[in-house]
Design a protein around this motif. Sequence first.
Motif, PDB file in Angstrom:
ATOM      1  N   THR A   1       0.859  -1.172   0.000  1.00 41.87           N
ATOM      2  CA  THR A   1       0.000   0.000   0.000  1.00 41.87           C
ATOM      3  C   THR A   1       0.902   1.231   0.000  1.00 41.87           C
ATOM      4  OG1 THR A   1      -1.751  -1.129   1.215  1.00 41.87           O
ATOM      5  CG2 THR A   1      -1.693   1.275   1.361  1.00 41.87           C
TER       6      THR A   1
ATOM      7  N   SER B   1      -4.459   1.480  -2.517  1.00 40.50           N
ATOM      8  CA  SER B   1      -4.279   0.054  -2.294  1.00 40.50           C
ATOM      9  C   SER B   1      -3.283  -0.539  -3.282  1.00 40.50           C
ATOM     10  CB  SER B   1      -5.619  -0.665  -2.424  1.00 40.50           C
ATOM     11  OG  SER B   1      -6.127  -0.500  -3.743  1.00 40.50           O
TER      12      SER B   1
ATOM     13  N   TYR C   1      -7.950   6.718  -0.549  1.00 41.75           N
ATOM     14  CA  TYR C   1      -8.484   7.452   0.594  1.00 41.75           C
ATOM     15  C   TYR C   1      -7.742   8.775   0.695  1.00 41.75           C
ATOM     16  CZ  TYR C   1     -10.292   8.368   5.251  1.00 41.75           C
ATOM     17  OH  TYR C   1     -10.934   8.931   6.324  1.00 41.75           O
TER      18      TYR C   1
ATOM     19  N   SER D   1      -5.092  -5.133   4.392  1.00 39.63           N
ATOM     20  CA  SER D   1      -5.657  -4.438   3.234  1.00 39.63           C
ATOM     21  C   SER D   1      -6.121  -3.026   3.542  1.00 39.63           C
ATOM     22  CB  SER D   1      -6.839  -5.242   2.689  1.00 39.63           C
ATOM     23  OG  SER D   1      -7.822  -5.383   3.698  1.00 39.63           O
ATOM     24  N   TRP D   2      -5.908  -2.568   4.791  1.00 37.72           N
ATOM     25  CA  TRP D   2      -6.396  -1.228   5.133  1.00 37.72           C
ATOM     26  C   TRP D   2      -5.512  -0.167   4.523  1.00 37.72           C
ATOM     27  CZ3 TRP D   2      -4.523  -4.817   8.568  1.00 37.72           C
ATOM     28  CH2 TRP D   2      -3.228  -4.596   9.034  1.00 37.72           C
TER      29      TRP D   2
ATOM     30  N   SER E   1       1.830   3.492  10.289  1.00 38.76           N
ATOM     31  CA  SER E   1       1.375   2.436   9.373  1.00 38.76           C
ATOM     32  C   SER E   1       2.383   2.153   8.266  1.00 38.76           C
ATOM     33  CB  SER E   1       0.048   2.835   8.733  1.00 38.76           C
ATOM     34  OG  SER E   1      -0.971   2.961   9.691  1.00 38.76           O
TER      35      SER E   1
END
Length: 126
Positions: free
Chosen positions: A33, A52, A59, A104-105, A112
Amino acid sequence: QVQLVESGGGLVQAGGSLRLSCAASGRTFSRDTMGWFRQAPGKEREFVAAISRSGDSTYYADSVKGRFTISRDNAKNTVYLQMNSLKPEDTAVYYCAADASPGSWLGTSLRSYDYWGQGTHVTVSS
């Protein structure tokens, strides 16, 4: 050795556009990601956008929604940030980052992300 190299920054007038690029090497790019962050002078680094692995999910921070578009080309190991309708408050150093975790977030926090580029400067004049 993972490398993320940003390019495309510069000086632009308010209302103008820029496209940032981030070229990745040293990993299988399509497994990560990717995100863009920025840091204005005297402020903390903040989330801008994420995409993604396949590119089918994105996002955005509220401050850039509708003006910025994140995309990626896995064949070129590159992620992009198209910035339109730029404002003086968009002035910052922009960083791309890679999240190597298997989830997958689309992360919005600095924690992160595992790998970071050196950044590219964007200055928007009024």
